[in-house]
Scaffold this motif. Structure first.
Motif, PDB file in Angstrom:
ATOM      1  N   ARG A 189       9.139 -49.220 -17.637  1.00 39.77           N
ATOM      2  CA  ARG A 189       8.026 -48.008 -17.092  1.00 39.77           C
ATOM      3  C   ARG A 189       6.656 -48.190 -17.213  1.00 39.77           C
ATOM      4  O   ARG A 189       6.007 -47.894 -16.364  1.00 39.77           O
ATOM      5  CB  ARG A 189       8.624 -46.776 -17.760  1.00 39.77           C
ATOM      6  N   TYR A 190       6.304 -48.711 -18.378  1.00 38.84           N
ATOM      7  CA  TYR A 190       4.940 -48.765 -18.859  1.00 38.84           C
ATOM      8  C   TYR A 190       4.284 -50.205 -18.840  1.00 38.84           C
ATOM      9  O   TYR A 190       3.094 -50.115 -18.931  1.00 38.84           O
ATOM     10  CB  TYR A 190       4.518 -48.054 -20.227  1.00 38.84           C
ATOM     11  N   GLU A 244      13.967 -49.596 -21.176  1.00 35.99           N
ATOM     12  CA  GLU A 244      13.568 -48.639 -20.081  1.00 35.99           C
ATOM     13  C   GLU A 244      11.935 -48.407 -20.340  1.00 35.99           C
ATOM     14  O   GLU A 244      11.243 -48.387 -19.434  1.00 35.99           O
ATOM     15  CB  GLU A 244      14.406 -47.228 -20.280  1.00 35.99           C
ATOM     16  N   LEU A 245      11.487 -47.998 -21.515  1.00 38.38           N
ATOM     17  CA  LEU A 245      10.230 -47.826 -21.799  1.00 38.38           C
ATOM     18  C   LEU A 245       9.308 -49.187 -21.565  1.00 38.38           C
ATOM     19  O   LEU A 245       8.070 -48.938 -20.613  1.00 38.38           O
ATOM     20  CB  LEU A 245       9.859 -47.669 -23.326  1.00 38.38           C
ATOM     21  N   ARG A 296      16.683 -47.521 -24.771  1.00 43.97           N
ATOM     22  CA  ARG A 296      15.550 -46.960 -24.608  1.00 43.97           C
ATOM     23  C   ARG A 296      14.332 -47.668 -24.531  1.00 43.97           C
ATOM     24  O   ARG A 296      13.457 -47.700 -23.758  1.00 43.97           O
ATOM     25  CB  ARG A 296      15.567 -45.839 -25.549  1.00 43.97           C
ATOM     26  N   TRP A 318       7.466 -54.829 -28.505  1.00 44.82           N
ATOM     27  CA  TRP A 318       7.451 -53.673 -29.267  1.00 44.82           C
ATOM     28  C   TRP A 318       7.228 -54.099 -30.965  1.00 44.82           C
ATOM     29  O   TRP A 318       6.643 -53.211 -31.412  1.00 44.82           O
ATOM     30  CB  TRP A 318       8.961 -52.949 -29.021  1.00 44.82           C
TER      31      TRP A 318
END
Length: 935
Positions: free
Chosen positions: A17-18, A13-14, A10, A32
């Motif tokens: 995307r952002y 993917e995040l 995940r 992160w």
């Protein structure tokens, strides 16, 4: 690199995307972690301020706020480090610093606020702040100093975080169209190089010991790349090349340059390698395919034209083979059938040291102990009617032999053993004859050993004395001297009533008492009597009843006999029948004891007790006979000192022979002869034998069984029982005593755990040699049918190997082919591959690649069959690029004229075309590439 190319969950993917397109997982996790640390720090600050504004100095909220802020700060710093191009050691330092900082937080939680900035008690604030600062400072130093110190070279380091296996091995700073060589230190402390163009495209095939050697290898690489050709062939070909060692090899390549098969071992000359290739071109089309699924028999001829069989597993490891070979192939085939008949149900014998075998002996049975090498060590003396009875006797012997003592025939020694009435000892001489024994049984084994050792210590110096009737022995005890009167049979007749200061005084007293006894009268009391006696010129009297007990005495002294008579007048009125006895000499008195038994005593002329009998008797006549025996023998009695043990000789009137005893100072019989001796000289000679054998001899505890060594034309040994009867006799003759002892101890140590077996139709025998453990299949005649294919480090491994053979052999088929065969097999990495075997089972070639699926191997075999017959033969005498399949993709490889790999792709490519394009780029830019050394 797209996010879809990066394996992740995940978080990836995040990020995609952002944030944007990640180059690697390192970007994702570093971002992160930095974001998480920042959020934690801000949240800690807000909680702290909220606590101040809303609740005043709330210590609980402050503790939460400070902990969150501190954890967030060091986590954010670690995120920054992950995003930087740092080496493994720098990353390790950052992780250690993070751990130190975080470990200080639980301590802070425990002590805050009670022990934080206090004036009384322990103030933990400086310590915790220092530890946290050390950890956070280490992380900050890595984040700040690494880019400054490394500069552009830092962009060339290898990412070694461990979360980044899918990114290119070299991180780049500024993109460039030209290639350059990066020389760097490998984690193994050797040096390597990589060819860089936007990303790492080529890698060194061999490490170099130093950066100088790596740079020289790069220089050689530039020259080789420029001169290297591309192995472009229009049809499949066998490529022949010479190695650096001067040997020759071959490889079979497709028309696209990819390798299908290679030689397994080099050959010495070009003619040999060309002959091999010619043979393969002719025979490969007709070669059948074999596969060993569990096990298979392989029948083959050796160089001496002897035929053999062997049992192979699916990795061609030898499980079993014949022991000697056969004269023909058919004989070897028949031997495999015999092996199958004997292997499956046979018992596996794997004893640690020895085993016990039940052996038929005509119409009876015996047992014997054998070692791992099937050597008979010892065989029972007795035969038994039934196998069951033999087994029971063998097991009993095995249980008892574990306590066996080792003695040696020809070496004198004391043997302590258990008898029916207690513990005894016996002495053997150099001829193994029993020449002395303990006198009676002892209950305590330790006491028996003490007596045997005491006998050993005194036997050499003991004098020989002869007692014909009775003798006085003067002996020391407790620092004083005493005397005793003993008979020839060692009966103690009397003992001194008092102790003396020295030997002379005791001897004088014994001599005086002997003289008094010789002159003494026997007084028997039929009725009460008055005794009057003189002592030192004074007179006394006493009244003795008919039992010899003193009822009264004068209590005073009188000047004359008349006065003492007057003193008795009053008492005599009460005892008118009492006799009046005047004691003028010593006298024996017989009296009644408190136990209503009769005894004797000797009193002197003064009425003093000077001796008394040791024994008492049921009646008066028994005591009278004892006194008569004394008076008859005292005239021959000697008075002799006894300050050490003595051998006593005595004639036995009843048997008309002689006895001897070894007597201690205390009068105890320490040892006795084992027989009656017809003459005194015989008894004396026996004593001399005991002196010689017993002085300094070993004292051994003899149990139910004893190992007896003997030397006679070589060393032998046997097992004997307590009665010295042979139980089992050794089967071997040894040149060295130590070898005999080794086998004897093997029986002693191993018999209790030894399996009891009968050979029957045969067994699987596990043995041990200098090469390790193995097994043999023996038939009923102990002839080997098969032996293990390998030797093993442990007995357990050999047993497992034998069990494997038993389970796999029944399903094994025979490998059959004429000239050449493909063999499909599983590799050590659990993949699949094939190899080419000739009629002698020699490997003539192997597949160039391994495959995940078994069916893929079949496809490779079929392709080889198709390619080999029409393949041309090429001799490569210059460096060239070639292509290979690896890990499901394609790589390029640069090889020199010796077939030595110089460089290869860093990563496999999805297609051969992609690998070719990269190879062309290397060929174009490599010769002019700059060399950069990174640290």
């Amino acid at each position: 690199m797209a996010a879809s190319d990066i394996e992740g969950g995940r978080l990836v993917e995040l990020y995609h995307r952002y944030v944007g397109e990640p180059d690697s997982k390192r970007d994702v996790y570093g971002y992160w972690l930095f974001l998480l640390g920042t959020v934690a720090g801000i949240l800690g600050f807000l909680i702290y301020e909220a606590g101040v504004l809303l609740a005043g100095p709330n210590w609980g909220l402050r503790r939460i706020a400070i902990t969150l802020a501190a954890a967030g700060g060091v986590s954010g710093l670690l995120g920054i480090v992950i995003l930087l191009p740092v080496r493994r050691n720098a990353m390790k330092a950052a992780l250690v610093g993070t751990a130190i900082a975080l470990l200080s937080l639980p301590v802070f939680w425990a002590v805050y606020p009670g022990s934080w900035n206090v004036t009384q008690g322990t103030d933990w604030a400086p310590v915790i702040i220092a530890v946290y600062s050390l950890g956070a400072g280490t992380v900050a130093a890595v984040a700040v100093l690494v880019p400054v110190v490394t500069g552009e070279k830092g962009l060339l380091v290898e990412p070694e975080l461990g979360i980044d296996s899918d990114e290119p091995p070299i991180l780049l700073g500024e993109a460039t169209e030209d290639a350059f060589f990066a020389v760097f230190e490998h984690p193994s402390n050797d040096w390597a190089w990589r060819l860089i163009q936007r990303e790492a495209v080529g890698d060194t095939a061999e490490l170099a010991p130093s950066d100088t050697d790596a740079r020289l290898a790069v220089q050689e690489m530039r020259e080789t790349i420029g001169a290297a050709g591309l192995l472009e062939i229009t049809t499949a070909a066998f490529r022949l090349y010479r190695t650096e060692d001067g040997d020759w090899r071959w490889s079979l390549v497709r028309d696209d340059g990819s390798v299908v098969a290679v030689s397994d071992e080099p050959v010495a000359t070009r003619d040999e390698v060309e002959s091999t290739v010619t043979f393969l071109k002719e025979e490969i089309p007709a070669a059948n395919v074999i596969e060993i699924r569990s096990a298979a028999f392989d029948v083959y001829a050796d160089e001496g034209e002897r035929w053999h069989w062997r049992l192979l597993d699916d990795r061609r490891e030898h499980l079993a083979t014949d022991p000697e070979g056969f004269g023909s192939e058919s004989a070897a085939d028949r031997a495999t059938e015999r092996f199958l008949d004997g292997i499956e149900a046979r018992r596996i014998l794997a004893f640690p040291q020895v085993g016990i075998e039940l052996v038929p002996d005509e119409d009876a049975w015996r047992w014997r102990v054998v070692d791992r090498d099937d050597r008979a060590l010892v065989t029972s003396e007795r035969t038994f009617d039934t196998r069951r009875g033999t087994e029971q006797a063998a097991r009993e012997a095995a249980e008892r032999v574990s306590e066996a003592t080792v003695i040696e025939r020809g070496v004198p020694g004391f043997e302590l053993y258990a008898a029916g009435d207690g513990q005894r000892w016996r002495l053997r001489d150099a001829s193994d004859d029993l020449i002395a024994q303990s006198h009676g049984a002892i209950d305590d084994p330790d006491r028996l050993r003490s007596l045997a050792e005491r006998t050993r210590d005194v036997v050499g110096d003991a004098e020989v004395v002869e007692v014909s009737g009775v003798d006085y022995e003067v002996y020391p005890a407790g620092g004083e001297w005493h005397w005793r009167l003993v008979a020839a049979d060692r009966r103690l007749l009397a003992d001194s009533a008092e102790a003396y200061e020295d030997e002379e005084a005791a001897e004088a007293a014994a001599s005086r008492i002997r003289d008094q006894a010789l002159a003494a009268d026997l007084i028997e009391f039929e009725q009460a009597a008055f005794q009057q006696y003189e002592s030192d010129g004074e007179w006394r009297w006493r009244l003795i009843d008919e039992d010899g007990k003193v009822m009264a005495d004068s209590g005073e002294e009188y000047g004359s006999r008349e006065e003492v008579m007057d003193g008795m007048t009053t008492l005599k009125e009460n005892a008118p029948d009492a006799e009046v006895l005047e004691i003028e000499t010593a006298a024996f008195e017989i009296y009644l004891t408190d136990d209503d038994r009769y005894a004797w005593r000797l009193i002197d002329e003064t009425g003093q007790l000077v001796a008394e009998g040791v024994d008492d008797y049921a009646n008066r006549s028994g005591a009278r006979d004892a006194v008569d025996f004394l008076t008859e023998n005292l005239d021959r009695a000697d008075v002799r000192p006894m300050d050490d043990a003595v051998f006593q000789l005595s004639a036995d009137a009843d048997v008309d022979g002689w006895d001897w005893w070894l007597v201690g100072v205390d009068g105890r019989i320490l040892a006795a002869g084992t027989d009656e001796y017809p003459t005194r000289d015989d008894a004396t000679a026996a004593i001399e034998s005991v002196r010689e054998a017993g002085d300094g001899a070993d004292v051994d505890r003899i149990h139910a069984l004893t190992v007896q060594l003997r030397d006679g034309g070589g060393w032998h040994w046997r097992l004997i029982d307590r009665d010295r009867e042979p139980v089992a006799t050794g089967d071997r003759t040894y040149e060295q005593r130590g070898d005999a002892l080794t086998d004897a101890h093997a029986v002693i140590d191993g018999a209790e755990e030894a399996p009891v077996f009968e050979l029957g139709d045969g067994v699987l025998w596990v043995d041990k040699t200098d090469d390790g453990w193995g097994w043999r299949l023996l038939d009923a005649d102990r002839e080997p049918i098969a032996v293990s294919g390998h030797r093993y480090e442990t007995r357990h491994a050999a047993v497992e190997a034998a069990e494997t053979v038993q389970s796999r052999a029944p399903e094994a088929e025979t490998i059959e082919f004429d000239t050449l065969a493909f063999e499909r097999y599983r590799t050590e990495e659990d993949g699949w591959a094939w190899r080419l075997l000739d009629e002698r089972e020699q490997i003539r070639g192997v597949s160039a690649a391994s495959y995940e699926l078994r069916d893929d191997v079949g496809d490779s075999i079929e392709e080889t069959r198709d390619l080999a017959p029409a393949a041309s033969i090429l001799e490569i005498d210059e460096a060239a690029f070639e292509f290979h399949e690896r890990d499901g993709g394609w790589i390029w490889r640069l090889v020199d004229e010796n077939g030595r790999s110089l460089a290869e792709s860093v990563e496999p490519h999805a297609s051969r075309q992609a690998a070719r394009e990269e190879m062309l780029a290397v060929k174009e830019h490599g010769p002019e590439g700059e060399t950069v050394v990174t640290w």
